[in-house]
Design a protein around this motif. Structure first.
Motif, PDB file in Angstrom:
ATOM      1  N   ALA A  47       0.836  -1.210   0.000  1.00 31.39           N
ATOM      2  CA  ALA A  47       0.000   0.000   0.000  1.00 31.39           C
ATOM      3  C   ALA A  47       0.868   1.257   0.000  1.00 31.39           C
ATOM      4  O   ALA A  47       0.522   2.254  -0.657  1.00 31.39           O
ATOM      5  CB  ALA A  47      -0.939  -0.004   1.199  1.00 31.39           C
ATOM      6  N   THR A  48       1.980   1.232   0.719  1.00 34.58           N
ATOM      7  CA  THR A  48       2.863   2.406   0.746  1.00 34.58           C
ATOM      8  C   THR A  48       3.560   2.589  -0.600  1.00 34.58           C
ATOM      9  O   THR A  48       3.821   3.726  -1.015  1.00 34.58           O
ATOM     10  CB  THR A  48       3.913   2.314   1.863  1.00 34.58           C
ATOM     11  OG1 THR A  48       4.879   1.285   1.562  1.00 34.58           O
ATOM     12  CG2 THR A  48       3.268   2.012   3.212  1.00 34.58           C
ATOM     13  N   ILE A  49       3.863   1.481  -1.262  1.00 37.64           N
ATOM     14  CA  ILE A  49       4.479   1.553  -2.598  1.00 37.64           C
ATOM     15  C   ILE A  49       3.514   2.235  -3.559  1.00 37.64           C
ATOM     16  O   ILE A  49       3.881   3.166  -4.293  1.00 37.64           O
ATOM     17  CB  ILE A  49       4.840   0.144  -3.109  1.00 37.64           C
ATOM     18  CG1 ILE A  49       5.908  -0.492  -2.212  1.00 37.64           C
ATOM     19  CG2 ILE A  49       5.319   0.201  -4.563  1.00 37.64           C
ATOM     20  CD1 ILE A  49       6.153  -1.964  -2.491  1.00 37.64           C
ATOM     21  N   GLU A  50       2.267   1.790  -3.557  1.00 36.31           N
ATOM     22  CA  GLU A  50       1.255   2.347  -4.461  1.00 36.31           C
ATOM     23  C   GLU A  50       1.009   3.819  -4.174  1.00 36.31           C
ATOM     24  O   GLU A  50       0.891   4.638  -5.108  1.00 36.31           O
ATOM     25  CB  GLU A  50      -0.035   1.534  -4.333  1.00 36.31           C
ATOM     26  CG  GLU A  50       0.105   0.109  -4.866  1.00 36.31           C
ATOM     27  CD  GLU A  50      -0.902  -0.867  -4.260  1.00 36.31           C
ATOM     28  OE1 GLU A  50      -1.897  -0.392  -3.658  1.00 36.31           O
ATOM     29  OE2 GLU A  50      -0.694  -2.089  -4.384  1.00 36.31           O
ATOM     30  N   ALA A  51       0.957   4.185  -2.898  1.00 38.14           N
ATOM     31  CA  ALA A  51       0.734   5.592  -2.531  1.00 38.14           C
ATOM     32  C   ALA A  51       1.920   6.452  -2.941  1.00 38.14           C
ATOM     33  O   ALA A  51       1.738   7.579  -3.425  1.00 38.14           O
ATOM     34  CB  ALA A  51       0.481   5.705  -1.028  1.00 38.14           C
ATOM     35  N   GLY A  52       3.128   5.933  -2.744  1.00 37.28           N
ATOM     36  CA  GLY A  52       4.330   6.686  -3.093  1.00 37.28           C
ATOM     37  C   GLY A  52       4.434   6.956  -4.579  1.00 37.28           C
ATOM     38  O   GLY A  52       4.761   8.074  -5.007  1.00 37.28           O
ATOM     39  N   VAL A  53       4.133   5.948  -5.384  1.00 40.89           N
ATOM     40  CA  VAL A  53       4.190   6.110  -6.840  1.00 40.89           C
ATOM     41  C   VAL A  53       3.069   7.032  -7.315  1.00 40.89           C
ATOM     42  O   VAL A  53       3.278   7.895  -8.183  1.00 40.89           O
ATOM     43  CB  VAL A  53       4.123   4.744  -7.547  1.00 40.89           C
ATOM     44  CG1 VAL A  53       4.017   4.916  -9.061  1.00 40.89           C
ATOM     45  CG2 VAL A  53       5.355   3.906  -7.204  1.00 40.89           C
ATOM     46  N   ALA A  54       1.885   6.892  -6.732  1.00 39.89           N
ATOM     47  CA  ALA A  54       0.755   7.746  -7.117  1.00 39.89           C
ATOM     48  C   ALA A  54       1.057   9.211  -6.833  1.00 39.89           C
ATOM     49  O   ALA A  54       0.642  10.106  -7.588  1.00 39.89           O
ATOM     50  CB  ALA A  54      -0.507   7.311  -6.373  1.00 39.89           C
ATOM     51  N   ALA A  55       1.789   9.462  -5.759  1.00 36.32           N
ATOM     52  CA  ALA A  55       2.116  10.847  -5.396  1.00 36.32           C
ATOM     53  C   ALA A  55       3.068  11.489  -6.400  1.00 36.32           C
ATOM     54  O   ALA A  55       3.085  12.714  -6.538  1.00 36.32           O
ATOM     55  CB  ALA A  55       2.734  10.878  -3.997  1.00 36.32           C
ATOM     56  N   ILE A  56       3.856  10.673  -7.100  1.00 36.13           N
ATOM     57  CA  ILE A  56       4.768  11.209  -8.114  1.00 36.13           C
ATOM     58  C   ILE A  56       3.971  11.666  -9.323  1.00 36.13           C
ATOM     59  O   ILE A  56       4.084  12.797  -9.789  1.00 36.13           O
ATOM     60  CB  ILE A  56       5.821  10.158  -8.530  1.00 36.13           C
ATOM     61  CG1 ILE A  56       6.728   9.820  -7.348  1.00 36.13           C
ATOM     62  CG2 ILE A  56       6.652  10.661  -9.713  1.00 36.13           C
ATOM     63  CD1 ILE A  56       7.649   8.639  -7.594  1.00 36.13           C
ATOM     64  N   GLY A  57       3.116  10.779  -9.832  1.00 34.55           N
ATOM     65  CA  GLY A  57       2.284  11.106 -10.985  1.00 34.55           C
ATOM     66  C   GLY A  57       3.129  11.362 -12.227  1.00 34.55           C
ATOM     67  O   GLY A  57       4.352  11.301 -12.194  1.00 34.55           O
ATOM     68  N   GLY A  58       2.438  11.641 -13.335  1.00 31.78           N
ATOM     69  CA  GLY A  58       3.152  11.991 -14.556  1.00 31.78           C
ATOM     70  C   GLY A  58       3.909  10.835 -15.172  1.00 31.78           C
ATOM     71  O   GLY A  58       3.784   9.678 -14.776  1.00 31.78           O
ATOM     72  N   LYS A  59       4.741  11.176 -16.149  1.00 32.86           N
ATOM     73  CA  LYS A  59       5.504  10.175 -16.887  1.00 32.86           C
ATOM     74  C   LYS A  59       6.812   9.880 -16.170  1.00 32.86           C
ATOM     75  O   LYS A  59       7.473  10.786 -15.663  1.00 32.86           O
ATOM     76  CB  LYS A  59       5.787  10.701 -18.299  1.00 32.86           C
ATOM     77  CG  LYS A  59       6.562   9.751 -19.204  1.00 32.86           C
ATOM     78  CD  LYS A  59       6.621  10.322 -20.614  1.00 32.86           C
ATOM     79  CE  LYS A  59       7.407   9.407 -21.555  1.00 32.86           C
ATOM     80  NZ  LYS A  59       8.854   9.489 -21.349  1.00 32.86           N
ATOM     81  N   VAL A  60       7.192   8.628 -16.130  1.00 36.17           N
ATOM     82  CA  VAL A  60       8.464   8.212 -15.541  1.00 36.17           C
ATOM     83  C   VAL A  60       9.352   7.679 -16.662  1.00 36.17           C
ATOM     84  O   VAL A  60       8.955   6.780 -17.401  1.00 36.17           O
ATOM     85  CB  VAL A  60       8.264   7.133 -14.455  1.00 36.17           C
ATOM     86  CG1 VAL A  60       9.605   6.614 -13.961  1.00 36.17           C
ATOM     87  CG2 VAL A  60       7.452   7.690 -13.294  1.00 36.17           C
ATOM     88  N   ASP A  61      10.534   8.247 -16.783  1.00 31.04           N
ATOM     89  CA  ASP A  61      11.470   7.824 -17.834  1.00 31.04           C
ATOM     90  C   ASP A  61      12.341   6.658 -17.392  1.00 31.04           C
ATOM     91  O   ASP A  61      12.693   5.798 -18.204  1.00 31.04           O
ATOM     92  CB  ASP A  61      12.371   8.989 -18.244  1.00 31.04           C
ATOM     93  CG  ASP A  61      11.573  10.147 -18.814  1.00 31.04           C
ATOM     94  OD1 ASP A  61      10.778   9.914 -19.750  1.00 31.04           O
ATOM     95  OD2 ASP A  61      11.726  11.283 -18.316  1.00 31.04           O
ATOM     96  N   ALA A  62      12.718   6.652 -16.109  1.00 24.18           N
ATOM     97  CA  ALA A  62      13.657   5.624 -15.639  1.00 24.18           C
ATOM     98  C   ALA A  62      13.371   5.287 -14.182  1.00 24.18           C
ATOM     99  O   ALA A  62      13.069   6.178 -13.376  1.00 24.18           O
ATOM    100  CB  ALA A  62      15.094   6.116 -15.789  1.00 24.18           C
TER     101      ALA A  62
END
Length: 261
Positions: A47-62
């Motif tokens: 759940a913390t992984i999903e929340a952390g990634v969601a907080a970044i948002g946008g496109k991820v290049d690497a």
């Protein structure tokens, strides 16, 4: 960058910032680096992984999967497996929808995972699981394979990297991993205490010293850069010649083997 608080992850994030990248950090402990964002995660908790990634948002290049736990019984086996494989895979699965063509993923494996080729059928069973819970259910049912957690989890990272490369390259996304030689990071004291300094020192030959976090960061930065072109599914030794010397019989690994037994 996961694991941006210290060691190889910190060196990776710092270098990316110096190169002008927009760097988003994820770790259990807060980072002092001037990141574009920082989110606290626990790779043992999806759940913390999903929340952390969601907080970044946008496109991820690497994506740089640098977070990890040492072995030798320093942590409960399942915690080590969670962080080093199940959580790392879940992090990647969560980031992948944010990636497009030209995206790149790199994870830090270990020479401690060199036994992967001897139990490919076992690892391929694990590869058929889906999600964090699927990986953990498999691990709980195969504790004889998981053992102390470290070696098996690093083997799994190596096999998973090779397993995923064919399907991801069809989407224009690359995935690789590195095999570091012993590196002077905050984890080193734990490695020496649990595995034995003589074993660690033997794995530092022929370089004759421990590598630095920056040297290890440079290796994975190369793998995730455009310079790596269509390089994917590669398990890259960043080890000062250890693997080459091992393959050609120039290293006496009797200390390592006797300790392992």
């Amino acid at each position: 960058v996961s694991g941006c608080f210290s060691g190889m992850g910190e060196a990776t994030a710092r270098t990316l910032i110096d190169l002008g990248a927009e760097v988003h950090g994820l770790d259990f402990k807060p980072s002092a680096l001037p990141l574009a964002s920082f989110n606290s995660i626990d790779l043992r908790d999806p759940a913390t992984i999903e929340a952390g990634v969601a907080a970044i948002g946008g496109k991820v290049d690497a994506l740089f999967n640098c977070a990890g736990l040492p072995g030798g019984g320093a942590f409960p086996p399942l915690d080590t497996f969670k962080v080093n494989f199940a959580g790392t895979r879940h992090m990647t699965d969560t980031v992948l929808p944010l990636m497009g063509e030209g995206g790149a993923i790199v994870s830090i494996a270990s020479t401690g995972g060199l036994g992967w080729s001897r139990r490919i059928p076992v690892h391929m069973e694990l590869m058929q699981t889906t999600g964090f819970d699927g990986a953990m259910a498999w691990a709980e049912a195969h504790m004889d394979q998981v053992a102390e957690g470290y070696a098996f989890s690093k083997e799994a990272v190596i096999v998973w990297t090779q397993y995923m490369c064919a399907q991801l390259i069809k989407r224009g996304i690359r995935i690789n991993c590195s095999l570091p030689s012993p590196t002077q990071t905050p984890m080193m004291d734990t490695f020496q205490a649990t595995s034995g300094k003589d074993v660690i020192d033997a794995a530092a030959e022929p370089l004759g010293r421990y590598s630095t976090a920056q040297e290890q960061a440079n290796g994975i930065l190369l793998l995730n850069s455009a310079l790596a072109g269509i390089v994917t599914g590669v398990v890259l030794p960043v080890d000062g010649g250890f693997m080459g010397s091992l393959a050609t019989g120039q290293i006496d690994i009797s200390k390592m083997m006797s300790r392992a037994k």
